[in-house]
Design a protein around this motif. Sequence first.
Motif, PDB file in Angstrom:
ATOM      1  N   ALA A 223       0.362  -1.351  -0.089  1.00  0.00           N
ATOM      2  CA  ALA A 223       0.091   0.213   0.581  1.00  0.00           C
ATOM      3  C   ALA A 223       0.745   1.284  -0.052  1.00  0.00           C
ATOM      4  O   ALA A 223       2.210   1.500   0.101  1.00  0.00           O
ATOM      5  N   ASN A 224       0.493   2.320  -0.465  1.00  0.00           N
ATOM      6  CA  ASN A 224       1.534   3.574  -0.306  1.00  0.00           C
ATOM      7  C   ASN A 224      -0.003   4.166  -1.043  1.00  0.00           C
ATOM      8  O   ASN A 224      -0.877   4.356  -0.952  1.00  0.00           O
ATOM      9  N   ALA A 225       0.962   5.660   0.328  1.00  0.00           N
ATOM     10  CA  ALA A 225      -0.089   6.535   0.434  1.00  0.00           C
ATOM     11  C   ALA A 225       0.700   7.882  -0.291  1.00  0.00           C
ATOM     12  O   ALA A 225       2.200   7.984  -0.970  1.00  0.00           O
ATOM     13  N   MET A 226       0.340   8.402  -1.350  1.00  0.00           N
ATOM     14  CA  MET A 226       0.497   9.596  -2.624  1.00  0.00           C
ATOM     15  C   MET A 226      -0.233  10.762  -2.394  1.00  0.00           C
ATOM     16  O   MET A 226      -1.944  11.373  -2.092  1.00  0.00           O
ATOM     17  N   GLY A 227       0.807  12.340  -2.611  1.00  0.00           N
ATOM     18  CA  GLY A 227      -0.731  13.689  -2.967  1.00  0.00           C
ATOM     19  C   GLY A 227      -1.219  12.742  -4.187  1.00  0.00           C
ATOM     20  O   GLY A 227      -0.375  13.417  -5.150  1.00  0.00           O
ATOM     21  N   VAL A 228      -1.935  13.833  -4.439  1.00  0.00           N
ATOM     22  CA  VAL A 228      -2.799  13.955  -5.492  1.00  0.00           C
ATOM     23  C   VAL A 228      -3.422  15.293  -5.323  1.00  0.00           C
ATOM     24  O   VAL A 228      -4.551  15.022  -4.134  1.00  0.00           O
ATOM     25  N   GLY A 229      -3.444  16.372  -6.267  1.00  0.00           N
ATOM     26  CA  GLY A 229      -4.731  16.898  -6.346  1.00  0.00           C
ATOM     27  C   GLY A 229      -4.368  18.086  -5.007  1.00  0.00           C
ATOM     28  O   GLY A 229      -5.314  18.523  -5.117  1.00  0.00           O
ATOM     29  N   GLY A 230      -3.219  18.275  -3.540  1.00  0.00           N
ATOM     30  CA  GLY A 230      -3.614  18.991  -3.601  1.00  0.00           C
ATOM     31  C   GLY A 230      -4.105  18.221  -1.638  1.00  0.00           C
ATOM     32  O   GLY A 230      -3.986  18.649  -0.607  1.00  0.00           O
ATOM     33  N   GLY A 231      -4.220  16.995  -1.672  1.00  0.00           N
ATOM     34  CA  GLY A 231      -4.738  16.193  -0.899  1.00  0.00           C
ATOM     35  C   GLY A 231      -3.883  14.549  -0.714  1.00  0.00           C
ATOM     36  O   GLY A 231      -2.395  14.605  -1.253  1.00  0.00           O
ATOM     37  N   MET A 232      -5.232  13.420  -0.845  1.00  0.00           N
ATOM     38  CA  MET A 232      -4.129  12.760  -0.758  1.00  0.00           C
ATOM     39  C   MET A 232      -4.516  10.875  -1.012  1.00  0.00           C
ATOM     40  O   MET A 232      -6.212  11.311  -1.357  1.00  0.00           O
ATOM     41  N   ALA A 233      -4.385  10.321  -1.523  1.00  0.00           N
ATOM     42  CA  ALA A 233      -4.585   9.246  -2.871  1.00  0.00           C
ATOM     43  C   ALA A 233      -4.092   7.793  -1.574  1.00  0.00           C
ATOM     44  O   ALA A 233      -2.852   7.520  -1.166  1.00  0.00           O
ATOM     45  N   LEU A 234      -5.023   6.766  -1.375  1.00  0.00           N
ATOM     46  CA  LEU A 234      -4.157   5.237  -1.349  1.00  0.00           C
ATOM     47  C   LEU A 234      -3.978   3.988  -2.550  1.00  0.00           C
ATOM     48  O   LEU A 234      -5.370   3.752  -3.171  1.00  0.00           O
ATOM     49  N   SER A 235      -3.300   3.555  -2.072  1.00  0.00           N
ATOM     50  CA  SER A 235      -3.357   3.213  -3.794  1.00  0.00           C
ATOM     51  C   SER A 235      -2.408   1.589  -3.052  1.00  0.00           C
ATOM     52  O   SER A 235      -1.573   1.867  -2.207  1.00  0.00           O
ATOM     53  N   VAL A 236      -3.293   0.679  -3.347  1.00  0.00           N
ATOM     54  CA  VAL A 236      -2.821  -0.788  -3.280  1.00  0.00           C
ATOM     55  C   VAL A 236      -2.128  -1.774  -4.147  1.00  0.00           C
ATOM     56  O   VAL A 236      -3.312  -1.707  -5.291  1.00  0.00           O
ATOM     57  N   THR A 237      -1.863  -2.717  -3.665  1.00  0.00           N
ATOM     58  CA  THR A 237      -1.176  -3.433  -5.111  1.00  0.00           C
ATOM     59  C   THR A 237      -1.512  -4.535  -4.480  1.00  0.00           C
ATOM     60  O   THR A 237      -0.643  -5.298  -3.101  1.00  0.00           O
ATOM     61  N   HIS A 238      -0.719  -6.265  -4.920  1.00  0.00           N
ATOM     62  CA  HIS A 238       0.182  -7.205  -4.946  1.00  0.00           C
ATOM     63  C   HIS A 238       0.784  -7.693  -5.580  1.00  0.00           C
ATOM     64  O   HIS A 238       0.865  -7.916  -6.913  1.00  0.00           O
ATOM     65  N   SER A 239       1.358  -9.014  -5.017  1.00  0.00           N
ATOM     66  CA  SER A 239       2.085  -9.679  -6.207  1.00  0.00           C
ATOM     67  C   SER A 239       2.390 -11.298  -5.683  1.00  0.00           C
ATOM     68  O   SER A 239       1.936 -11.446  -3.933  1.00  0.00           O
ATOM     69  N   ASP A 240       2.470 -11.864  -6.084  1.00  0.00           N
ATOM     70  CA  ASP A 240       1.864 -13.719  -5.681  1.00  0.00           C
ATOM     71  C   ASP A 240       3.374 -14.341  -6.339  1.00  0.00           C
ATOM     72  O   ASP A 240       3.524 -15.483  -6.255  1.00  0.00           O
ATOM     73  N   ASP A 241       3.968 -13.534  -7.064  1.00  0.00           N
ATOM     74  CA  ASP A 241       5.720 -14.130  -7.206  1.00  0.00           C
ATOM     75  C   ASP A 241       6.833 -13.339  -7.201  1.00  0.00           C
ATOM     76  O   ASP A 241       7.802 -12.884  -7.067  1.00  0.00           O
ATOM     77  N   MET A 242       6.546 -13.030  -5.794  1.00  0.00           N
ATOM     78  CA  MET A 242       8.024 -12.441  -5.267  1.00  0.00           C
ATOM     79  C   MET A 242       8.129 -11.208  -5.757  1.00  0.00           C
ATOM     80  O   MET A 242       9.629 -11.060  -5.851  1.00  0.00           O
ATOM     81  N   GLY A 243       7.879 -10.650  -6.362  1.00  0.00           N
ATOM     82  CA  GLY A 243       7.845  -9.463  -6.976  1.00  0.00           C
ATOM     83  C   GLY A 243       7.728  -9.691  -8.396  1.00  0.00           C
ATOM     84  O   GLY A 243       8.543  -8.002  -9.056  1.00  0.00           O
ATOM     85  N   LEU A 244       7.775 -10.291  -8.833  1.00  0.00           N
ATOM     86  CA  LEU A 244       8.682 -10.192 -10.593  1.00  0.00           C
ATOM     87  C   LEU A 244       7.649  -9.330 -11.076  1.00  0.00           C
ATOM     88  O   LEU A 244       7.705  -8.941 -11.865  1.00  0.00           O
ATOM     89  N   HIS A 245       6.095  -9.362 -10.509  1.00  0.00           N
ATOM     90  CA  HIS A 245       4.741  -9.449 -11.447  1.00  0.00           C
ATOM     91  C   HIS A 245       3.983  -8.525  -9.973  1.00  0.00           C
ATOM     92  O   HIS A 245       3.734  -9.014  -9.051  1.00  0.00           O
ATOM     93  N   TRP A 246       3.491  -6.848 -10.198  1.00  0.00           N
ATOM     94  CA  TRP A 246       2.412  -6.526  -9.428  1.00  0.00           C
ATOM     95  C   TRP A 246       0.740  -6.698 -10.308  1.00  0.00           C
ATOM     96  O   TRP A 246       1.290  -5.953 -11.238  1.00  0.00           O
ATOM     97  N   THR A 247       0.191  -6.411  -9.156  1.00  0.00           N
ATOM     98  CA  THR A 247      -1.286  -6.340 -10.211  1.00  0.00           C
ATOM     99  C   THR A 247      -1.227  -4.235 -10.469  1.00  0.00           C
ATOM    100  O   THR A 247      -0.645  -3.885  -9.716  1.00  0.00           O
ATOM    101  N   SER A 248      -2.231  -4.137 -11.453  1.00  0.00           N
ATOM    102  CA  SER A 248      -2.494  -3.007 -11.449  1.00  0.00           C
ATOM    103  C   SER A 248      -2.912  -2.377 -10.124  1.00  0.00           C
ATOM    104  O   SER A 248      -4.148  -2.813  -9.954  1.00  0.00           O
TER     105      SER A 248
END
Length: 132
Positions: A81-106
Amino acid sequence: SLVATGIEPTVSADPMHPEFVAVVTQNLMATHNGHTCSKPTVRFSLDGGTTWGSPSHPWGTRCLDIQAGVAWGPGSRLWAANAMGVGGGMALSVTHSDDMGLHWTSPISRSGPRLGSSATPPSPSIPVLRLP
């Protein structure tokens, strides 16, 4: 080195396979505008932290990070998970990997009034997604 120029590491071990360890760091970099920002970087260890693999970038190499974290889920799925600054505020972004980081979901990102703080009193640097 393990985290290169990374700061504020978050470490998580897989409860079903404690030898699987992941660390995410914020990696400071200067943008073309002279502002400092960072990009989250994840590294994996399959031997309890004795050795570490190459860096993985769940959100690509864009400069967008405020604070990132990792946690293991069922089936040795690593969530990031990653907190990101967007348009003067914040967004939370989530992704996951099932193969030790070789591939991540969008990554899925959300912002808005349900994104607040877990701190008391509220802190803009500790985001949490509030669910109904």
